[in-house]
Design a protein around this motif. Structure first.
Motif, PDB file in Angstrom:
ATOM      1  N   ARG A  21       0.833  -1.210   0.000  1.00  0.00           N
ATOM      2  CA  ARG A  21       0.000   0.000   0.000  1.00  0.00           C
ATOM      3  C   ARG A  21       0.872   1.266   0.000  1.00  0.00           C
ATOM      4  O   ARG A  21       0.578   2.248   0.683  1.00  0.00           O
ATOM      5  N   ALA A  22       1.939   1.196  -0.778  1.00  0.00           N
ATOM      6  CA  ALA A  22       2.888   2.307  -0.830  1.00  0.00           C
ATOM      7  C   ALA A  22       2.248   3.600  -1.316  1.00  0.00           C
ATOM      8  O   ALA A  22       2.704   4.684  -0.972  1.00  0.00           O
ATOM      9  N   GLY A  23       1.185   3.493  -2.097  1.00  0.00           N
ATOM     10  CA  GLY A  23       0.494   4.691  -2.554  1.00  0.00           C
ATOM     11  C   GLY A  23      -0.103   5.504  -1.422  1.00  0.00           C
ATOM     12  O   GLY A  23      -0.367   6.697  -1.580  1.00  0.00           O
ATOM     13  N   ASN A  24      -0.306   4.881  -0.263  1.00  0.00           N
ATOM     14  CA  ASN A  24      -0.846   5.598   0.894  1.00  0.00           C
ATOM     15  C   ASN A  24       0.213   6.393   1.640  1.00  0.00           C
ATOM     16  O   ASN A  24      -0.119   7.305   2.381  1.00  0.00           O
ATOM     17  N   TRP A  25       1.486   6.023   1.510  1.00  0.00           N
ATOM     18  CA  TRP A  25       2.520   6.709   2.279  1.00  0.00           C
ATOM     19  C   TRP A  25       3.636   7.285   1.417  1.00  0.00           C
ATOM     20  O   TRP A  25       4.631   7.775   1.933  1.00  0.00           O
ATOM     21  N   THR A  26       3.440   7.250   0.102  1.00  0.00           N
ATOM     22  CA  THR A  26       4.421   7.844  -0.795  1.00  0.00           C
ATOM     23  C   THR A  26       3.720   8.294  -2.070  1.00  0.00           C
ATOM     24  O   THR A  26       2.578   7.932  -2.319  1.00  0.00           O
ATOM     25  N   ASN A  27       4.416   9.051  -2.886  1.00  0.00           N
ATOM     26  CA  ASN A  27       3.847   9.549  -4.133  1.00  0.00           C
ATOM     27  C   ASN A  27       4.163   8.666  -5.338  1.00  0.00           C
ATOM     28  O   ASN A  27       4.060   9.113  -6.462  1.00  0.00           O
ATOM     29  N   VAL A  28       4.558   7.426  -5.129  1.00  0.00           N
ATOM     30  CA  VAL A  28       4.904   6.545  -6.237  1.00  0.00           C
ATOM     31  C   VAL A  28       3.659   6.249  -7.071  1.00  0.00           C
ATOM     32  O   VAL A  28       2.661   5.776  -6.558  1.00  0.00           O
ATOM     33  N   LYS A  29       3.744   6.560  -8.347  1.00  0.00           N
ATOM     34  CA  LYS A  29       2.680   6.251  -9.293  1.00  0.00           C
ATOM     35  C   LYS A  29       3.140   5.048 -10.124  1.00  0.00           C
ATOM     36  O   LYS A  29       4.311   4.941 -10.463  1.00  0.00           O
ATOM     37  N   PRO A  30       2.233   4.140 -10.462  1.00  0.00           N
ATOM     38  CA  PRO A  30       2.630   2.935 -11.200  1.00  0.00           C
ATOM     39  C   PRO A  30       3.453   3.227 -12.457  1.00  0.00           C
ATOM     40  O   PRO A  30       4.472   2.581 -12.693  1.00  0.00           O
ATOM     41  N   GLY A  31       3.048   4.196 -13.248  1.00  0.00           N
ATOM     42  CA  GLY A  31       3.795   4.519 -14.466  1.00  0.00           C
ATOM     43  C   GLY A  31       5.192   5.030 -14.199  1.00  0.00           C
ATOM     44  O   GLY A  31       6.112   4.832 -15.012  1.00  0.00           O
ATOM     45  N   SER A  32       5.386   5.668 -13.060  1.00  0.00           N
ATOM     46  CA  SER A  32       6.710   6.213 -12.759  1.00  0.00           C
ATOM     47  C   SER A  32       7.715   5.113 -12.431  1.00  0.00           C
ATOM     48  O   SER A  32       8.915   5.316 -12.562  1.00  0.00           O
ATOM     49  N   ILE A  33       7.234   3.935 -12.035  1.00  0.00           N
ATOM     50  CA  ILE A  33       8.137   2.825 -11.733  1.00  0.00           C
ATOM     51  C   ILE A  33       8.888   2.411 -12.993  1.00  0.00           C
ATOM     52  O   ILE A  33      10.111   2.259 -12.978  1.00  0.00           O
ATOM     53  N   TYR A  34       8.162   2.250 -14.095  1.00  0.00           N
ATOM     54  CA  TYR A  34       8.784   1.823 -15.348  1.00  0.00           C
ATOM     55  C   TYR A  34       9.754   2.886 -15.864  1.00  0.00           C
ATOM     56  O   TYR A  34      10.845   2.568 -16.329  1.00  0.00           O
ATOM     57  N   HIS A  35       9.339   4.130 -15.752  1.00  0.00           N
ATOM     58  CA  HIS A  35      10.225   5.228 -16.162  1.00  0.00           C
ATOM     59  C   HIS A  35      11.500   5.226 -15.314  1.00  0.00           C
ATOM     60  O   HIS A  35      12.601   5.368 -15.835  1.00  0.00           O
ATOM     61  N   ALA A  36      11.347   5.044 -13.998  1.00  0.00           N
ATOM     62  CA  ALA A  36      12.507   5.036 -13.096  1.00  0.00           C
ATOM     63  C   ALA A  36      13.438   3.879 -13.427  1.00  0.00           C
ATOM     64  O   ALA A  36      14.671   4.055 -13.430  1.00  0.00           O
ATOM     65  N   LEU A  37      12.900   2.708 -13.727  1.00  0.00           N
ATOM     66  CA  LEU A  37      13.752   1.562 -14.075  1.00  0.00           C
ATOM     67  C   LEU A  37      14.551   1.841 -15.337  1.00  0.00           C
ATOM     68  O   LEU A  37      15.764   1.566 -15.388  1.00  0.00           O
ATOM     69  N   ARG A  38      13.897   2.394 -16.351  1.00  0.00           N
ATOM     70  CA  ARG A  38      14.619   2.735 -17.594  1.00  0.00           C
ATOM     71  C   ARG A  38      15.690   3.786 -17.332  1.00  0.00           C
ATOM     72  O   ARG A  38      16.813   3.688 -17.824  1.00  0.00           O
ATOM     73  N   GLN A  39      15.345   4.799 -16.535  1.00  0.00           N
ATOM     74  CA  GLN A  39      16.296   5.866 -16.229  1.00  0.00           C
ATOM     75  C   GLN A  39      17.498   5.322 -15.452  1.00  0.00           C
ATOM     76  O   GLN A  39      18.646   5.656 -15.742  1.00  0.00           O
ATOM     77  N   LEU A  40      17.237   4.479 -14.448  1.00  0.00           N
ATOM     78  CA  LEU A  40      18.324   3.901 -13.652  1.00  0.00           C
ATOM     79  C   LEU A  40      19.214   3.005 -14.508  1.00  0.00           C
ATOM     80  O   LEU A  40      20.430   2.973 -14.314  1.00  0.00           O
ATOM     81  N   ALA A  41      18.629   2.295 -15.452  1.00  0.00           N
ATOM     82  CA  ALA A  41      19.432   1.475 -16.369  1.00  0.00           C
ATOM     83  C   ALA A  41      20.294   2.365 -17.254  1.00  0.00           C
ATOM     84  O   ALA A  41      21.485   2.087 -17.465  1.00  0.00           O
ATOM     85  N   GLN A  42      19.712   3.454 -17.729  1.00  0.00           N
ATOM     86  CA  GLN A  42      20.448   4.400 -18.562  1.00  0.00           C
ATOM     87  C   GLN A  42      21.623   5.011 -17.792  1.00  0.00           C
ATOM     88  O   GLN A  42      22.685   5.262 -18.352  1.00  0.00           O
ATOM     89  N   GLU A  43      21.434   5.252 -16.490  1.00  0.00           N
ATOM     90  CA  GLU A  43      22.484   5.831 -15.643  1.00  0.00           C
ATOM     91  C   GLU A  43      23.506   4.796 -15.181  1.00  0.00           C
ATOM     92  O   GLU A  43      24.454   5.128 -14.472  1.00  0.00           O
ATOM     93  N   GLY A  44      23.302   3.523 -15.520  1.00  0.00           N
ATOM     94  CA  GLY A  44      24.234   2.481 -15.123  1.00  0.00           C
ATOM     95  C   GLY A  44      24.032   1.963 -13.711  1.00  0.00           C
ATOM     96  O   GLY A  44      24.878   1.242 -13.182  1.00  0.00           O
ATOM     97  N   LYS A  45      22.910   2.294 -13.110  1.00  0.00           N
ATOM     98  CA  LYS A  45      22.632   1.827 -11.745  1.00  0.00           C
ATOM     99  C   LYS A  45      21.881   0.495 -11.739  1.00  0.00           C
ATOM    100  O   LYS A  45      21.830  -0.192 -10.723  1.00  0.00           O
ATOM    101  N   LEU A  46      21.315   0.151 -12.880  1.00  0.00           N
ATOM    102  CA  LEU A  46      20.692  -1.159 -13.091  1.00  0.00           C
ATOM    103  C   LEU A  46      21.258  -1.734 -14.377  1.00  0.00           C
ATOM    104  O   LEU A  46      21.609  -0.990 -15.294  1.00  0.00           O
TER     105      LEU A  46
END
Length: 172
Positions: A21-46
């Motif tokens: 229930r992370a949506g209740n205690w944080t601003n994480v939106k489902p679509g932002s997860i995929y964007h964050a994964l792509r961004q982190l991969a681009q930055e070499g962190k994943l």
């Protein structure tokens, strides 16, 4: 989340966060997860490990943390553990069991000190407040804001006691 379940894909990260229930205690939106994964991969962190087949749609890209990603995780955890922002602190508490106990205790002691400092600064301002054009009840606002920081300072003290008593499994 990915660090806990690696290698894994974005849908599994999303599903796990929703189960918390992370949506209740944080601003994480489902679509932002995929964007964050792509961004982190681009930055070499994943790093990407290819795709996992799915009978529910296209294959899912598998990710795992790199050494740079682990360094970034630790940096973010350290900043969040001492934060007076409840969303940041909450995220750090959710994942604190990834760090050594003594390290978490050190950071939480700093967080408690910082919360108490902010509270004391706000309460201390009541003597100089309100300004010339502020309403007379403006000092009540300072007291309200100051009392908001009583809760994390007290709660953090309890968490410190529990950690010192050996509660929660930590990597060390």
């Amino acid at each position: 989340m990915l660090r806990l379940r690696q290698p894994t894909h974005g849908y599994a990260v999303r599903r796990e966060l929703l189960s918390w229930r992370a949506g209740n205690w944080t601003n994480v939106k489902p679509g932002s997860i995929y964007h964050a994964l792509r961004q982190l991969a681009q930055e070499g962190k994943l790093s990407t490990l290819g795709s996992q087949g799915s009978d529910q749609g296209p294959g899912r890209t598998l990710f795992e943390l790199t050494a740079a990603g682990e360094t970034e995780f630790r940096r973010l955890m350290d900043a969040a553990l001492v934060s007076v922002d409840m969303e940041e602190l909450g995220a750090a508490i959710a994942f604190m069991d990834a760090l050594p106990r003594a390290h978490v205790l050190e950071k939480l002691r700093e967080q408690r000190r910082r919360s108490a400092e902010v509270r004391d600064q706000l309460i201390g301002m009541t003597g100089d407040f309100p300004g010339r054009y502020a309403p007379p009840h403006a000092t009540d606002l300072l007291e309200l804001w100051g009392s908001v920081f009583d809760n994390p300072a007290g709660w953090t003290g309890g968490m410190i006691e529990r950690l010192e008593a050996g509660e929660y499994r930590m990597p060390d």
